[in-house]
Write an enzyme that holds these catalytic residues in place. Structure first.
Site, PDB file in Angstrom:
ATOM      1  N   ASP A   2       0.869  -1.170   0.000  1.00  0.00           N
ATOM      2  CA  ASP A   2       0.000   0.000   0.000  1.00  0.00           C
ATOM      3  C   ASP A   2       0.906   1.220   0.000  1.00  0.00           C
ATOM      4  OD1 ASP A   2      -2.145   1.748   0.193  1.00  0.00           O
ATOM      5  OD2 ASP A   2      -2.729   1.172   2.218  1.00  0.00           O
ATOM      6  N   CYS A  65      -4.998  -1.918  -0.680  1.00  0.00           N
ATOM      7  CA  CYS A  65      -5.428  -0.562  -1.017  1.00  0.00           C
ATOM      8  C   CYS A  65      -6.501  -0.643  -2.089  1.00  0.00           C
ATOM      9  CB  CYS A  65      -4.231   0.246  -1.518  1.00  0.00           C
ATOM     10  SG  CYS A  65      -4.633   1.895  -2.131  1.00  0.00           S
ATOM     11  N   CYS A 172     -12.075   2.117   1.643  1.00  0.00           N
ATOM     12  CA  CYS A 172     -10.648   2.434   1.719  1.00  0.00           C
ATOM     13  C   CYS A 172     -10.106   1.690   2.932  1.00  0.00           C
ATOM     14  CB  CYS A 172     -10.428   3.936   1.861  1.00  0.00           C
ATOM     15  SG  CYS A 172      -8.719   4.412   2.244  1.00  0.00           S
TER      16      CYS A 172
END
Length: 256
Positions: A2, A65, A172
């Site tokens: 990420d 992510c 998210c």
């Protein structure tokens, strides 16, 4: 992998399922945040972070992510598979829609309204009222464990969330670290308890399925933890320890 500590949720989920696994966390402090970048630039950064992890010869790579999954998943799979299975992170729209009630999807501005997310809504939420909520600044606030900024960003997103929403999809991975903040802000008096749908547990389980692995007994030996910061070996950023997921990784990783 990420841009930052949003990968903590999925990493902690893997650790709980397989405490014996050796984990490599590949972050990009030199290039974060990824959200404001163009899709092409984001894909370039994500590829560099993925290749830094791939150099450690992992059994699988989890893209921890949502935004990177939206824009870079095809490129990463083309580069790394079949040698290294690549598991993306998809917003939990399907299980949220199965509940039947109106729900909201909280996501970064880069993911909100994207063809990818709209496609998931069309595929899995036909006939269910869905509100896409862009959460300006929330991922960045979580990344820095800035409680004041977190509270402000959560309040702003809550104000965009319809009163009749009973379910929120956390689109998210950073948001899963502050799920209780979100619950407190969105829960309406007189409504059933708010349901939050994250992706970490499903992503961890999918990674094990791709490898043909099973959850290990809690008595199994703890695996190690390696952290890569834009390709350089280092330690997890200090803000990670503000969250239960970060403290779990530190507590069970003898390499620290």
């Amino acid at each position: 992998m990420d841009s930052g500590i949003g990968l903590l949720a999925a990493t902690a989920a893997v650790r709980r399922l397989r405490p014996d696994a050796d984990l490599v966390l590949s972050l990009d402090p030199d290039g974060m945040p990824w959200g404001p970048r163009t899709p092409q630039d984001l894909t370039r950064r994500a590829l560099a972070v993925a290749e830094a992890a791939a150099a450690r010869r992992p059994d699988a790579l989890i893209i921890g992510c949502n935004t990177a999954t939206v824009h870079a998943l095809p490129t990463l799979r083309a580069r790394l598979e079949p040698g290294i299975p690549v598991i993306g992170t998809v917003p939990a729209i399907k299980p949220a829609a199965a509940g039947g009630g109106p729900f909201a999807i909280w996501a970064t501005p880069a993911t909100t309204g994207s063809p990818y997310q709209r496609g998931l809504i069309d595929d899995f939420a036909d006939g269910v009222a869905v509100t896409e909520v862009p959460c300006h600044g929330l991922a960045e606030a979580v990344e820095h464990a800035d409680e004041t900024a977190i509270a402000s960003a959560v309040a702003a997103a809550a104000a965009l969330t319809p009163d009749d929403v009973t379910t929120v999809v956390l689109g998210c991975t950073h948001y899963e670290l502050v799920s209780e903040h979100i619950r407190a802000a969105v829960q309406r008096p007189g409504f059933p308890p708010l349901v939050l749908h994250g992706s970490a547990g499903a992503v961890a389980a999918q990674a094990l399925r791709r490898l043909g692995e099973q959850p290990a007994a809690r008595a199994a030996a703890n695996g190690t933890l390696t952290v890569l910061l834009s390709g350089r070996e280092g330690t997890l950023p200090e803000p990670a320890l503000a969250y239960a997921e970060g403290r779990l990784l530190k507590a069970v990783s003898p390499a620290w």
